[in-house]
Design a protein around this motif. Structure first.
Motif, PDB file in Angstrom:
ATOM      1  N   HIS A 143      26.621  14.418  39.112  1.00 26.63           N
ATOM      2  CA  HIS A 143      25.511  14.512  38.158  1.00 26.63           C
ATOM      3  C   HIS A 143      25.578  15.845  37.427  1.00 26.63           C
ATOM      4  O   HIS A 143      25.736  16.893  38.047  1.00 26.63           O
ATOM      5  CB  HIS A 143      24.163  14.398  38.880  1.00 26.63           C
ATOM      6  N   GLU A 158      13.615  24.694  32.365  1.00 31.17           N
ATOM      7  CA  GLU A 158      13.521  23.988  33.642  1.00 31.17           C
ATOM      8  C   GLU A 158      12.069  23.952  34.130  1.00 31.17           C
ATOM      9  O   GLU A 158      11.593  22.935  34.642  1.00 31.17           O
ATOM     10  CB  GLU A 158      14.413  24.668  34.679  1.00 31.17           C
ATOM     11  N   THR A 190      23.360  18.177  34.870  1.00 26.53           N
ATOM     12  CA  THR A 190      22.019  18.332  34.317  1.00 26.53           C
ATOM     13  C   THR A 190      22.092  18.659  32.833  1.00 26.53           C
ATOM     14  O   THR A 190      23.158  18.955  32.293  1.00 26.53           O
ATOM     15  CB  THR A 190      21.250  19.459  35.031  1.00 26.53           C
TER      16      THR A 190
END
Length: 207
Positions: free
Chosen positions: A13, A182, A15
């Protein structure tokens, strides 16, 4: 080489901010720097970089042994890892084992193959450069994901719009900017949870 079927999977994965994570089963896949250090920045994929070779080695070593993994890491990178050009990917352990069975049957003669694969360094570098040119823009990706404009992103972060435009041109966001984004994303998720809870309470009150 006897191949034992395995139901575990490798998952990768990436981000929005470019951080990369790879797991095997439910655990984080070790980088194995102590046995094979190509990259100092962890794993990568979708190219033939050192990070991609580090991933190839760790995947092969997870299911075979270090000697085989080191010998065939570059070939596995070329055949498989460079094709993982999406943000999320999944490869079953059985698929990796099948690749090993197909390509590593002459492992006793691995020294010859190692010399051949080691000579293909220049094309690897060129491929990496091409991949860099095709890299998506991190600011545009974030705005698209959040469904906002660059101007709105600047307002959220409380910075001048020109600052965000500069990030987009450089295709790079400073560390504090990443942290702020974030935090905003996490806050948005929490707000959705709160809103869902409020809606649920309202529905209960209407019963």
């Amino acid at each position: 080489m006897a191949i034992t079927m395995n139901n575990h999977v490798f998952k990768g994965h990436r981000t929005l901010l470019g951080n990369k994570f790879v797991t095997y089963g439910e655990l984080e896949l070790p980088t194995r720097y102590e046995q094979y250090q190509q990259s100092k920045n962890g794993f990568d994929w979708g190219n033939q970089s050192k990070g991609a070779m580090q991933l190839a080695f760790s995947m092969l070593a997870q299911l075979s042994n270090e000697e085989l993994a080191e010998t065939y890491a570059q070939q596995y990178t070329k055949d498989i890892v460079r094709g993982l050009n999406t943000r999320d990917w999944v490869i079953s352990a059985s698929e990796v084992l099948q690749w090993i069975e197909k390509n590593c049957t002459d492992f006793k003669n691995s020294e010859t193959k190692t010399k051949k694969t080691a000579s293909v360094k220049k094309p690897v570098k060129n491929s990496t450069k091409k991949q860099t040119k095709q890299k998506s823009n991190i600011v545009k990706d974030i705005c698209k994901e959040l469904n906002i404009t660059q101007k709105q992103l600047a307002e959220i972060l409380e910075v001048p719009e020109g600052t965000v435009s500069s990030w987009a041109v450089k295709n790079e966001i400073p560390r504090l900017g990443k942290k702020a984004i974030e935090f905003y994303i996490a806050n948005q998720k929490n707000q959705k949870i709160v809103d869902s809870y409020k809606n649920f309470i309202n529905l209960l009150q209407e019963l």
